[in-house]
Design an enzyme around this catalytic site. Structure first.
Site, PDB file in Angstrom:
ATOM      1  N   GLU A 256      28.302  41.598  39.787  1.00  0.00           N
ATOM      2  CA  GLU A 256      29.041  42.918  40.110  1.00  0.00           C
ATOM      3  C   GLU A 256      30.246  43.452  39.179  1.00  0.00           C
ATOM      4  O   GLU A 256      30.336  44.280  38.623  1.00  0.00           O
ATOM      5  CB  GLU A 256      29.372  42.917  41.572  1.00  0.00           C
ATOM      6  CG  GLU A 256      28.351  43.491  42.725  1.00  0.00           C
ATOM      7  CD  GLU A 256      27.581  42.095  42.895  1.00  0.00           C
ATOM      8  OE1 GLU A 256      26.409  42.345  43.302  1.00  0.00           O
ATOM      9  OE2 GLU A 256      27.918  41.066  42.404  1.00  0.00           O
TER      10      GLU A 256
ATOM     11  N   GLU B 206      33.234  34.284  47.045  1.00  0.00           N
ATOM     12  CA  GLU B 206      32.477  35.499  47.729  1.00  0.00           C
ATOM     13  C   GLU B 206      33.670  36.035  48.490  1.00  0.00           C
ATOM     14  O   GLU B 206      33.463  37.349  48.656  1.00  0.00           O
ATOM     15  CB  GLU B 206      31.599  34.709  48.722  1.00  0.00           C
ATOM     16  CG  GLU B 206      30.395  34.113  48.128  1.00  0.00           C
ATOM     17  CD  GLU B 206      29.453  35.025  47.737  1.00  0.00           C
ATOM     18  OE1 GLU B 206      29.807  35.951  46.873  1.00  0.00           O
ATOM     19  OE2 GLU B 206      28.293  35.125  48.101  1.00  0.00           O
TER      20      GLU B 206
ATOM     21  N   ASP C 244      28.294  47.752  50.566  1.00  0.00           N
ATOM     22  CA  ASP C 244      28.501  48.054  49.235  1.00  0.00           C
ATOM     23  C   ASP C 244      27.287  49.154  48.708  1.00  0.00           C
ATOM     24  O   ASP C 244      27.828  50.299  48.162  1.00  0.00           O
ATOM     25  CB  ASP C 244      28.580  46.788  48.369  1.00  0.00           C
ATOM     26  CG  ASP C 244      27.405  45.943  48.541  1.00  0.00           C
ATOM     27  OD1 ASP C 244      26.359  46.378  49.540  1.00  0.00           O
ATOM     28  OD2 ASP C 244      27.362  45.110  47.998  1.00  0.00           O
TER      29      ASP C 244
ATOM     30  N   GLU D 254      16.104  43.308  50.454  1.00  0.00           N
ATOM     31  CA  GLU D 254      16.117  42.464  49.224  1.00  0.00           C
ATOM     32  C   GLU D 254      14.790  42.905  48.715  1.00  0.00           C
ATOM     33  O   GLU D 254      14.652  42.848  47.331  1.00  0.00           O
ATOM     34  CB  GLU D 254      16.066  41.133  49.648  1.00  0.00           C
ATOM     35  CG  GLU D 254      17.538  40.705  50.051  1.00  0.00           C
ATOM     36  CD  GLU D 254      18.712  40.794  48.846  1.00  0.00           C
ATOM     37  OE1 GLU D 254      18.300  41.049  48.165  1.00  0.00           O
ATOM     38  OE2 GLU D 254      19.831  40.362  49.387  1.00  0.00           O
TER      39      GLU D 254
END
Length: 578
Positions: free
Chosen positions: A385, A364, A270, A127
């Site tokens: 996304e 989610e 991802d 992050e």
């Protein structure tokens, strides 16, 4: 082979009522719409997105700053991934893209003056890299561009301050890469390095999402260490794929053994796939394309079903593990656009959007067998996304449906998540209950991609950039701009030409201020080129680390460059036999 897409004006508008036109908002319109009506629609939606951004950003500055995130229900702030002014750093390039250069100048000064990374705080390597290092590097590039504009009075004080901060943060992340395998730990302490009790287990995405930021940092500073450690980590993960070409979900960074062998494009995996392809686009290094094709094509073969869903499978056997859709997987059609698989991208995006149409959001996890949100994973934290994929698809096809879908996202978010002090996470997509949190990526990514979808002229100016997984634009090396760091920097990678018509620094957001770029365009390909083999690969690794070297493995890699249609035909034949 790859593509940086060019916008195509839409021919039909499902949501044309937004333009204030005479369309009946209760009916679909599939005729040709040209000229002012198209422009009116784009102008209306762009203004709506801009208003949402400024509403969220101003509330953050008023109620939450200098904390990391806004609490939009209680009108407060909280530190989450930091403390390091996270929402502000994450939003800098969005402010620039929206055209408010004076505020950009002011906020860069604020960051440079206030932020301090020398704190005793354990942070996520992943992050911190994508949001902070990526945000600082992108804002640095844009600050230098403004400073070099002949008629701009913005950023004249700027002296690589953000670049220095990005180096500071990256240096504090480097201890995480000091493992036997080169695969980084998931956490570091910003002052003291890797915590003594830190787990050796890291996710695939957490370990393999550093290439774009670290390659850019190496080229801007002349210090190759950043690019080297990121490359080593990605090579290590690639070398540990199974005989099917699949990689797992979690791995032991010390031994190279997979601790969770689920393989798929959703949570914890991802952006690993994303960064391999984008590292090739950014750097031109074909090794990254080889690695991407090695893992992408097995993903298509083993995880995609005939309805366009991507399941999780066992990396060794290829057997189904979970028949569900992760909202994080919604980035995948956008990645397929960049690779050139436009047809598959459209099919997958339509499948994913069916979930949005049901809830007005993306839970989610969605169980597509029971057709319901998965218990315990029913929230939508305003993720970007799906908007990201619509952005790429709207710029690569003649079909206006992607802009229409993006407009629905804007309307639903505005209606369902707006609070007194901003926009809140939807805690439960089924009940509409809200949670007192506005993640920084809502301003950095979600609204940025939606804005650019409705602002093709602005999006065109970033054709020579690659967006990182936090939507921070980083320039394609050697193609975009010349940013001379200082006289001692050995790199002068970008070619820049001053634009005598650039507007001065202004606060009204109406000036262009963005000069014409020497862009690098990639040509679309309709499908992957044909080779002989299907999905055969190298021998099973058995979890042993092989050092991450492409030599000796290229023949196997080339065998995986397959025609997507052949793969899908094989799947169809198998389904028919069953």
């Amino acid at each position: 082979l790859l593509v940086v897409v060019v916008f195509v004006v839409p021919s039909k508008l499902l949501l044309a009522e937004h333009a204030g036109s005479n369309y009946n908002k209760d009916t679909e319109h599939h005729g040709d719409v040209k000229g002012e009506r198209v422009q009116d629609f784009q102008d209306f939606m762009r203004a709506k997105v801009e208003n949402m951004f400024w509403e969220g950003f101003n509330n953050y500055m008023e109620h939450a700053y200098p904390r990391d995130e806004l609490m939009p229900i209680s009108c407060g702030g909280q530190d989450t991934w930091g403390p390091f002014l996270l929402t502000l750093i994450d939003s800098l390039d969005t402010i620039y893209i929206f055209g408010n250069y004076s505020l950009f100048d002011t906020m860069v000064k604020e960051v440079v003056t206030v932020v301090n990374f020398n704190v005793d705080k354990n942070v996520s390597v992943f992050e911190t890299n994508i949001r902070v290092v990526g945000g600082l590097l992108s804002a640095h590039i844009l600050a230098k561009k403004l400073k070099l504009e002949e008629e701009s009075d913005c950023m004249q004080w700027y002296d690589n301050n953000l670049l220095n901060l990005a180096m500071d943060v990256a240096n504090r992340l480097l201890p995480a890469f000091e493992t036997n395998t080169g695969i980084p730990y998931g956490t570091v302490n910003l002052r003291y390095g890797v915590p003594k009790d830190e787990t050796p287990v890291s996710s695939l995405a957490g370990a393999g999402t550093h290439l774009l930021e670290f390659i850019t940092l190496s080229h801007l500073t002349g210090n190759v260490t950043y690019a080297q450690v990121a490359r080593r980590a990605s090579l290590a993960l690639w070398s540990l794929r199974s005989s099917l070409g699949l990689v797992g979900n979690h791995i032991n960074t010390r031994t190279g053994g997979w601790t969770l062998k689920d393989s798929g494009i959703g949570g914890n995996g991802d952006s690993y796939y994303e960064y391999l392809l984008k590292a090739y686009i950014l750097s031109g290094d074909t090794d990254y394309l080889v690695m991407f094709e090695d893992v992408y094509l097995p993903i298509i073969y083993y995880t995609r079903n005939l309805d366009g869903w991507h399941i999780d499978v066992d990396m060794v056997s290829g057997a189904s593990v979970h028949n569900w859709f992760w909202s994080l997987a919604a980035f995948f059609p956008g990645l397929q656009v960049l690779y050139g698989d436009i047809s598959l991208a459209q099919q997958t995006a339509n499948t994913f959007f069916s979930v949005w149409k049901r809830y007005g959001a993306l839970p989610e996890i969605y169980d597509f067998e029971s057709k319901s949100a998965f218990p315990g994973h029913v929230s939508y934290p305003l993720r970007p996304e799906l908007a990201e994929s619509f952005f790429y698809l709207s710029r690569s096809t003649n079909d206006s449906i992607w802009m229409e879908h993006a407009a629905k996202m804007v309307d639903d978010i505005s209606t369902k998540s707006r609070t007194t002090c901003g926009f809140a996470t939807i805690k439960n997509v089924e009940t509409g209950e809200l949670e007192d949190r506005m993640e920084s990526f809502f301003l950095s990514e979600t609204l940025k991609y939606l804005y650019l979808t409705f602002t093709p002229s602005r999006a065109n100016e970033f054709d020579g950039f690659v967006f990182n997984t936090e939507a921070h634009p980083l320039p394609v090396i050697g193609q975009v701009i010349s940013i001379v760091q200082n006289e001692t920097t050995p790199y002068n990678l970008y070619s820049y030409e001053r634009n005598p018509h650039s507007s001065v620094c202004r606060a009204d957001g109406k000036g262009s201020g963005f000069h014409a770029l020497k862009k690098k365009f990639f040509k679309f390909k309709e499908q992957v080129t044909v080779t002989e083999d299907d999905v055969n690969h190298a021998e099973e690794n058995g979890g042993d680390f092989k050092g991450g070297d492409l030599k000796g493995d290229r023949s196997n890699a080339k065998n995986l460059v397959k025609n997507i249609e052949n793969i899908m035909n094989a799947v169809n034949e198998n389904e028919n036999e069953n």
